[in-house]
Design an enzyme around this catalytic site. Structure first.
Site, PDB file in Angstrom:
ATOM      1  N   CYS A   1      -2.797   5.962  10.239  1.00  0.00           N
ATOM      2  CA  CYS A   1      -2.981   7.378  10.567  1.00  0.00           C
ATOM      3  C   CYS A   1      -4.359   7.571  11.200  1.00  0.00           C
ATOM      4  CB  CYS A   1      -2.808   8.264   9.340  1.00  0.00           C
ATOM      5  SG  CYS A   1      -3.938   7.880   7.983  1.00  0.00           S
TER       6      CYS A   1
ATOM      7  N   LYS B   1       6.905   7.125   2.072  1.00  0.00           N
ATOM      8  CA  LYS B   1       7.672   6.178   2.891  1.00  0.00           C
ATOM      9  C   LYS B   1       8.572   5.317   2.019  1.00  0.00           C
ATOM     10  CE  LYS B   1       4.047   5.943   6.431  1.00  0.00           C
ATOM     11  NZ  LYS B   1       3.031   6.707   5.653  1.00  0.00           N
TER      12      LYS B   1
ATOM     13  N   CYS C   1       0.847  -1.204   0.000  1.00  0.00           N
ATOM     14  CA  CYS C   1       0.000   0.000   0.000  1.00  0.00           C
ATOM     15  C   CYS C   1       0.878   1.248   0.000  1.00  0.00           C
ATOM     16  CB  CYS C   1      -0.950   0.000   1.189  1.00  0.00           C
ATOM     17  SG  CYS C   1      -1.816  -1.552   1.485  1.00  0.00           S
ATOM     18  N   ALA C   2       1.783   1.331  -0.964  1.00  0.00           N
ATOM     19  CA  ALA C   2       2.894   2.280  -0.908  1.00  0.00           C
ATOM     20  C   ALA C   2       2.548   3.703  -1.312  1.00  0.00           C
ATOM     21  CB  ALA C   2       4.028   1.781  -1.800  1.00  0.00           C
ATOM     22  N   ALA C   3       1.517   3.904  -2.135  1.00  0.00           N
ATOM     23  CA  ALA C   3       1.228   5.240  -2.663  1.00  0.00           C
ATOM     24  C   ALA C   3       0.958   6.235  -1.532  1.00  0.00           C
ATOM     25  CB  ALA C   3       0.025   5.174  -3.604  1.00  0.00           C
ATOM     26  N   PRO C   4       1.385   7.500  -1.716  1.00  0.00           N
ATOM     27  CA  PRO C   4       1.975   8.097  -2.926  1.00  0.00           C
ATOM     28  C   PRO C   4       3.481   7.929  -3.044  1.00  0.00           C
ATOM     29  CG  PRO C   4       1.628   9.796  -1.301  1.00  0.00           C
ATOM     30  CD  PRO C   4       1.093   8.524  -0.682  1.00  0.00           C
ATOM     31  N   GLY C   5       4.107   7.192  -2.110  1.00  0.00           N
ATOM     32  CA  GLY C   5       5.526   6.906  -2.233  1.00  0.00           C
ATOM     33  C   GLY C   5       6.414   7.624  -1.251  1.00  0.00           C
TER      34      GLY C   5
END
Length: 628
Positions: free
Chosen positions: A543, A335, A329-333
């Site tokens: 979050c 992290k 679940c990387a978006a928007p990038g």
């Protein structure tokens, strides 16, 4: 934990009292306009919750603590947090560049704090003292001066690549109200207002209503319409976009907008144009309740605007050079790139997301920061582990036929939501893939097709309205990864996002929806556990302030997977987790949280604390020898 007393919703009562206290002006026309009460043109929002959700949070945090959290969520943090790409620059160099840029653009007034508001709306005094002490470099040249915002290195140990830009607010604004005529104003949507409070301008799609006879260049007040309960049980603003404001009590949300004025600006368009065009700036904000500088298109590739807890999450993962790391679940990038920089771009960072456009966002950010170790794929997090049977795509191939198996592709598409399906690219991907981690190349099953059928079924480039698709962006689709194939996994899980600030509405979340978030996250965590090798690390973060998505997930993980153990975190900036259990609504909602020892090993960022961050949660697990 004792069962919380049934919530009488004091927050809602406060709103009702405010409404009822507003004087009845009984006006028939603008000519009879008189001055509204002074509390109208201020920013003093009250966050509305579902009553059961409010009772649950009162039980978790305490009836005295949760209202403070709720109030803090309605205000943005009083500083912006910038992560420096240390492969291209240094914090010191970025600080000097930012000062020069902000001074050149005359943005210093948007970040200066001439006075320190009460009740902690700016940084805690102890933190301010640390920041102020860092405003001098070795040559005693002040970094934050009366001509520039207070810009400095992050005061917390271990975060040398982080820069703080201190803003100010909330400010009491003078709207220049005249006793003989109503003030010109626009009403914006709640999401637009939340962006404006973070430093954005008012864009056309966010404008819902406007006063009559507004022309380009007029000074105009900006207020927000927060969703209300509709007669059908749903939520909405309850009026048609384009409504004309008269300055009367008959205006939409007239009393509800008491205390919901977020600033003043100059119109870039006339009233007629605001509701005729589809994009562009409608109001350029000149006087804000919160003054935070904008960093849009500033020092691209050198800096990235990111919340402090998100930056801490990458550090807690503790990536090492040469390792193979998965960011689910990387978006928007943000992290993803932070991890790659901590690895000094040496190793492999695999980033996945189920949305085509979001994967494009990750790739664009990686390219912007000149990072080459990042590989991004389109993949549903719930299908991260490669299947040995019942693969997502058909494995039947013909050596002489490279056309995609349309039936198999359509079957795969059915597992995605509508907004994702319209942006799928069906194309042959040529990458160096191992047999255990192939990227789908979509071949037919060898059936003979007529030329007409081939033309009908041929893959078409589906450049829809998405901003990346319109540029011809292509992404690779992964079938998943073999178990035990990663050294570390970051699962920054999709969540209820109830920790994001500023937030002006929370009424849509129910106990059922919160529970569903938790179920979804457990399924993703089950995937993460299988992908990490013994001796590896899993970092889980959200979050949200919801314990059901945080402490309850940790409890689930430790109880189900006995080979997992919580690990200490560095840097440790946030507070401890929540201890105990929750038993509400006559036993209909029971939730187990953490022990005292376990709570000290996680990090919970409280929006109402002196850290002044978003609400956030981080847990770090070490993987032992697996028993499956």
């Amino acid at each position: 934990m004792k069962k919380a007393r049934a919530a009488s919703s004091p927050l809602l009562l406060r709103r009702r009292n405010l409404t009822s206290a507003a004087p009845s002006l009984q006006m028939d026309s603008p000519s009879s306009f008189s001055l509204p009460p002074p509390e109208r043109y201020i920013y003093n929002p009250t966050l509305r919750w579902n009553p059961e959700v409010e009772e649950y949070f009162n039980a978790a945090y305490g009836a005295d603590h949760f209202p403070r959290i709720s109030k803090s969520l309605t205000h943005p943090s009083s500083y912006s947090c910038i992560r420096v790409n240390t492969l291209k620059s240094t914090s010191e160099a970025v600080i000097r560049k930012l000062i020069a840029i902000l001074n050149e653009k005359r943005l210093e007034n948007a970040a200066e704090g001439d006075e320190v508001p009460k009740e902690g709306s700016l940084l805690d005094s102890s933190i301010r003292n640390v920041i102020d002490s860092r405003l001098l470099q070795d040559n005693d040249t002040p970094i934050g001066t009366s001509e520039s915002p207070s810009i400095c290195k992050c005061p917390y140990p271990g975060l040398d690549n982080v820069v703080f830009v201190k803003g100010s607010g909330p400010h009491m604004l003078q709207y220049g109200i005249q006793p003989c005529q109503p003030m010109k104003e626009v009403i914006v949507s709640r999401k637009c207002a939340e962006a404006v409070l973070r430093g954005a301008q008012v864009y056309v799609p966010g404008v819902l209503a406007c006063s009559a006879h507004v022309e380009k260049g007029d000074v105009i007040a900006v207020s927000v319409a927060v969703e209300q309960r509709m007669s059908d049980g749903g939520w909405g603003v309850g009026f048609t976009r384009g409504t004309v404001l008269q300055g009367l009590e008959s205006d939409p949300h007239y009393h509800e907008r008491n205390g919901l004025y977020i600033g003043q600006g100059t119109t870039s368009l006339s009233r007629a144009s605001m509701f005729r065009v589809s994009e562009g700036i409608a109001v350029e904000m000149t006087n804000r309740v919160y003054k935070l500088p904008s960093f849009y298109d500033v020092l691209e590739g050198e800096i990235f605007l990111q919340n402090l807890p998100s930056i801490v999450t990458a550090y807690v993962l503790d990536p090492r050079e040469g390792e193979r790391i998965l960011d689910m679940c990387a978006a928007p990038g943000g992290k993803t790139t932070a991890i790659a920089i901590l690895m000094r771009d040496n190793g492999e960072v695999v980033a996945t997301d189920r949305s085509h456009n979001k994967v494009m966002d990750v790739l664009k950010l990686a390219a912007e920061m000149d990072l080459t170790c990042i590989k991004a794929y389109k993949l549903d997090a719930l299908k991260s582990v490669q299947r040995t049977n019942g693969m997502l795509y058909s494995e039947k191939t013909d050596s002489n036929n490279d056309e995609p198996d349309i039936a198999a592709v359509n079957s795969c598409l059915s597992s995605f939501s509508t907004d994702v399906k319209i942006n799928i690219e069906m194309e042959k991907c040529s990458i160096n893939a191992t047999p255990s981690e192939t990227v789908s190349n979509g071949k037919t099953d060898g059936r003979h097709l007529s030329n007409a059928a081939k033309r009908k079924n041929a893959p078409r480039q589906r450049n829809g309205p998405g901003r990346n698709q319109s540029l011809g962006g292509r992404v690779e689709t992964s079938k998943g990864f073999m178990p035990n194939s990663f050294d570390r996994v970051l699962l920054d899980a999709p969540c209820s996002a109830l920790g994001l600030r500023p937030r002006l509405f929370a009424g849509e979340e129910t106990m059922e929806s919160l529970r569903n978030h938790g179920k979804y996250q457990r399924r993703m965590f089950d995937q993460a556990v299988q992908l990490v090798r013994p001796g590896g690390v899993i970092v889980y973060s959200t979050c949200t302030i919801n314990p059901g998505e945080n402490e309850a997930l940790v409890r689930y993980a430790l109880d189900k997977y006995k080979f997992l153990s919580l690990a200490s975190q560095h840097p440790k900036i946030g507070g401890p987790g929540i201890v105990g259990r929750c038993d509400l609504f006559g036993g209909k909602y029971v939730e187990e949280w953490l022990t005292e020892n376990e709570s000290e090993l996680v990090q919970r960022f409280d929006p109402s604390s002196s850290l002044d961050t978003i609400g956030f949660f981080i847990a770090k697990f070490v993987v032992g020898e697996k028993d499956f």
